[in-house]
Design a protein around this motif. Structure first.
Motif, PDB file in Angstrom:
ATOM      1  N   ARG A 109      59.203  48.965  75.298  1.00 13.58           N
ATOM      2  CA  ARG A 109      60.634  48.867  75.620  1.00 13.58           C
ATOM      3  C   ARG A 109      60.994  47.520  76.247  1.00 13.58           C
ATOM      4  O   ARG A 109      62.156  47.230  76.496  1.00 13.58           O
ATOM      5  CB  ARG A 109      61.066  50.011  76.533  1.00 13.58           C
ATOM      6  CG  ARG A 109      60.465  49.940  77.911  1.00 13.58           C
ATOM      7  CD  ARG A 109      60.930  51.091  78.803  1.00 13.58           C
ATOM      8  NE  ARG A 109      60.205  51.088  80.051  1.00 13.58           N
ATOM      9  CZ  ARG A 109      60.445  50.291  81.076  1.00 13.58           C
ATOM     10  NH1 ARG A 109      61.418  49.406  81.004  1.00 13.58           N
ATOM     11  NH2 ARG A 109      59.732  50.351  82.169  1.00 13.58           N
ATOM     12  N   LEU A 110      59.983  46.674  76.493  1.00  8.41           N
ATOM     13  CA  LEU A 110      60.221  45.372  77.124  1.00  8.41           C
ATOM     14  C   LEU A 110      60.251  44.254  76.096  1.00  8.41           C
ATOM     15  O   LEU A 110      59.562  44.305  75.073  1.00  8.41           O
ATOM     16  CB  LEU A 110      59.137  45.078  78.162  1.00  8.41           C
ATOM     17  CG  LEU A 110      59.098  46.015  79.368  1.00  8.41           C
ATOM     18  CD1 LEU A 110      57.898  45.698  80.244  1.00  8.41           C
ATOM     19  CD2 LEU A 110      60.373  45.930  80.169  1.00  8.41           C
ATOM     20  N   LEU A 111      61.055  43.243  76.389  1.00 11.08           N
ATOM     21  CA  LEU A 111      61.103  42.019  75.591  1.00 11.08           C
ATOM     22  C   LEU A 111      60.745  40.859  76.511  1.00 11.08           C
ATOM     23  O   LEU A 111      61.243  40.769  77.639  1.00 11.08           O
ATOM     24  CB  LEU A 111      62.487  41.818  74.994  1.00 11.08           C
ATOM     25  CG  LEU A 111      62.890  42.869  73.962  1.00 11.08           C
ATOM     26  CD1 LEU A 111      64.362  42.741  73.620  1.00 11.08           C
ATOM     27  CD2 LEU A 111      62.037  42.738  72.721  1.00 11.08           C
ATOM     28  N   VAL A 112      59.878  39.977  76.045  1.00 14.00           N
ATOM     29  CA  VAL A 112      59.359  38.880  76.859  1.00 14.00           C
ATOM     30  C   VAL A 112      60.044  37.578  76.433  1.00 14.00           C
ATOM     31  O   VAL A 112      59.996  37.198  75.270  1.00 14.00           O
ATOM     32  CB  VAL A 112      57.825  38.780  76.703  1.00 14.00           C
ATOM     33  CG1 VAL A 112      57.275  37.634  77.529  1.00 14.00           C
ATOM     34  CG2 VAL A 112      57.177  40.105  77.109  1.00 14.00           C
ATOM     35  N   VAL A 113      60.668  36.924  77.415  1.00 14.62           N
ATOM     36  CA  VAL A 113      61.448  35.709  77.163  1.00 14.62           C
ATOM     37  C   VAL A 113      60.815  34.532  77.912  1.00 14.62           C
ATOM     38  O   VAL A 113      60.707  34.568  79.139  1.00 14.62           O
ATOM     39  CB  VAL A 113      62.910  35.906  77.638  1.00 14.62           C
ATOM     40  CG1 VAL A 113      63.735  34.663  77.366  1.00 14.62           C
ATOM     41  CG2 VAL A 113      63.529  37.137  77.011  1.00 14.62           C
ATOM     42  N   PRO A 114      60.379  33.473  77.206  1.00 13.96           N
ATOM     43  CA  PRO A 114      59.829  32.286  77.881  1.00 13.96           C
ATOM     44  C   PRO A 114      60.858  31.685  78.842  1.00 13.96           C
ATOM     45  O   PRO A 114      62.045  31.619  78.531  1.00 13.96           O
ATOM     46  CB  PRO A 114      59.531  31.322  76.731  1.00 13.96           C
ATOM     47  CG  PRO A 114      59.429  32.184  75.521  1.00 13.96           C
ATOM     48  CD  PRO A 114      60.378  33.331  75.750  1.00 13.96           C
ATOM     49  N   TRP A 115      60.376  31.231  80.014  1.00 19.86           N
ATOM     50  CA  TRP A 115      61.282  30.710  81.030  1.00 19.86           C
ATOM     51  C   TRP A 115      60.853  29.328  81.517  1.00 19.86           C
ATOM     52  O   TRP A 115      61.631  28.384  81.518  1.00 19.86           O
ATOM     53  CB  TRP A 115      61.363  31.696  82.192  1.00 19.86           C
ATOM     54  CG  TRP A 115      62.255  31.301  83.320  1.00 19.86           C
ATOM     55  CD1 TRP A 115      63.394  30.548  83.262  1.00 19.86           C
ATOM     56  CD2 TRP A 115      62.089  31.652  84.685  1.00 19.86           C
ATOM     57  NE1 TRP A 115      63.955  30.412  84.518  1.00 19.86           N
ATOM     58  CE2 TRP A 115      63.159  31.099  85.413  1.00 19.86           C
ATOM     59  CE3 TRP A 115      61.139  32.388  85.371  1.00 19.86           C
ATOM     60  CZ2 TRP A 115      63.307  31.242  86.779  1.00 19.86           C
ATOM     61  CZ3 TRP A 115      61.297  32.546  86.736  1.00 19.86           C
ATOM     62  CH2 TRP A 115      62.369  31.977  87.432  1.00 19.86           C
ATOM     63  N   ILE A 116      59.578  29.196  81.951  1.00 16.35           N
ATOM     64  CA  ILE A 116      59.088  27.933  82.483  1.00 16.35           C
ATOM     65  C   ILE A 116      57.788  27.597  81.754  1.00 16.35           C
ATOM     66  O   ILE A 116      56.879  28.426  81.679  1.00 16.35           O
ATOM     67  CB  ILE A 116      58.821  28.033  84.004  1.00 16.35           C
ATOM     68  CG1 ILE A 116      60.117  28.389  84.747  1.00 16.35           C
ATOM     69  CG2 ILE A 116      58.213  26.737  84.529  1.00 16.35           C
ATOM     70  CD1 ILE A 116      59.911  28.781  86.197  1.00 16.35           C
ATOM     71  N   GLY A 117      57.712  26.371  81.223  1.00 18.97           N
ATOM     72  CA  GLY A 117      56.514  25.954  80.512  1.00 18.97           C
ATOM     73  C   GLY A 117      55.788  24.851  81.243  1.00 18.97           C
ATOM     74  O   GLY A 117      56.397  24.070  81.974  1.00 18.97           O
ATOM     75  N   CYS A 118      54.476  24.789  81.042  1.00 20.93           N
ATOM     76  CA  CYS A 118      53.658  23.701  81.576  1.00 20.93           C
ATOM     77  C   CYS A 118      53.275  22.809  80.407  1.00 20.93           C
ATOM     78  O   CYS A 118      52.595  23.261  79.476  1.00 20.93           O
ATOM     79  CB  CYS A 118      52.416  24.242  82.274  1.00 20.93           C
ATOM     80  SG  CYS A 118      51.348  22.919  82.911  1.00 20.93           S
ATOM     81  N   THR A 119      53.709  21.563  80.435  1.00 25.12           N
ATOM     82  CA  THR A 119      53.433  20.648  79.329  1.00 25.12           C
ATOM     83  C   THR A 119      51.983  20.183  79.312  1.00 25.12           C
ATOM     84  O   THR A 119      51.500  19.742  78.278  1.00 25.12           O
ATOM     85  CB  THR A 119      54.364  19.418  79.391  1.00 25.12           C
ATOM     86  OG1 THR A 119      54.162  18.752  80.645  1.00 25.12           O
ATOM     87  CG2 THR A 119      55.821  19.823  79.247  1.00 25.12           C
TER      88      THR A 119
END
Length: 188
Positions: A109-119
Motif C-alpha cells: 500500500r506504500l509508494l516510495v518517492v526519491p527525495w534526497i540523493g548523494c552524488t
C-alpha cells in the motif's frame, strides 16, 4: 544527535542580522513554523545563494516541523568557483513515478518517492507514502528509506517517520564506509 538549536543558528546566520534575529526569536518562543516561514521568505527576499547541502538541511528541518513542500528551487545557487562541495541534492524531478513499496521490501500500500540523493555514492533517501482515496500521496510519510544505487546490492534501510534525522545521517555516512553495499546502523 544533531543539536537543533545549532542548526537554527547556522541557518539564520545566512541572513542579515535583523532577519536572523527574527528567526531565532521564533525558535526561542517555540514558533518553529513561523521561524521557518521567515527564514525561507528572507532567503528569497535577499536572494541568498545557498548550496545544495544547506537546501537539504532546510528541507529536512521544514519536514520535521510539518512544513513541506517549501519553495527552495527559486533560491539562487552559489557560483561553481565558491569552494563549496555538496554531495547531497534534493531530487527535484517530480516526473519520476513512485516505486511500489514492495520493490524495497515494504507493504504494497506504500509508494516510495526519491527525495534526497548523494552524488558521490548514488544512494537516495526516499519517503514512503500511502495513496489517499482521492489519488494524492499522503502528506506525512509512513517511513523514510535509504536506497542503494544498485537495488540488488543491499537491503534498503527503513526508518520510522520520527527517524528523519537518523535517515539523513545514514545517507551522509554511506560515503564514509569502505563498502557502499552495507549501511551502518545509526547510533541511538
Amino acid at each position: 544527535m544533531t543539536d537543533e538549536a545549532a542548526v537554527w543558528r547556522r541557518l539564520s546566520a545566512l541572513l542579515p542580522a535583523e532577519d536572523a534575529q527574527d528567526v531565532m526569536d521564533c525558535w526561542n518562543i517555540g514558533e518553529q513554523e513561523g521561524g521557518l516561514q521567515l527564514l525561507v521568505s528572507a532567503l528569497q527576499k535577499h536572494q541568498v545563494a545557498i548550496d545544495e547541502t544547506t537546501r537539504v538541511e532546510i528541507a529536512v528541518v521544514c519536514e520535521t516541523w510539518g512544513m513541506w513542500p517549501v519553495p527552495l528551487e527559486s533560491l539562487p545557487r552559489p557560483g561553481s568557483g565558491d569552494g563549496s562541495h555538496s554531495t547531497l541534492r534534493l531530487v527535484e524531478d517530480d516526473t519520476t513515478a513512485p516505486l511500489p513499496g514492495t520493490t524495497v521490501g515494504l507493504h504494497d500500500r506504500l509508494l516510495v518517492v526519491p527525495w534526497i540523493g548523494c552524488t558521490a555514492c548514488g544512494r537516495t533517501l526516499a519517503r514512503a507514502h500511502t495513496r489517499e482515496p482521492w489519488g494524492d500521496l499522503s502528506y506525512v510519510p509512513e517511513h523514510y528509506v535509504v536506497l542503494d544505487a544498485d537495488p540488488g546490492a543491499a537491503a534498503p534501510h527503513v526508518f520510522a517517520p520520527e527517524g528523519i534525522r537518523d535517515a539523513l545521517a545514514a545517507l551522509r555516512t554511506s560515503c564514509e564506509r569502505p563498502e557502499h553495499g552495507q549501511v551502518r546502523e545509526p547510533t541511538p
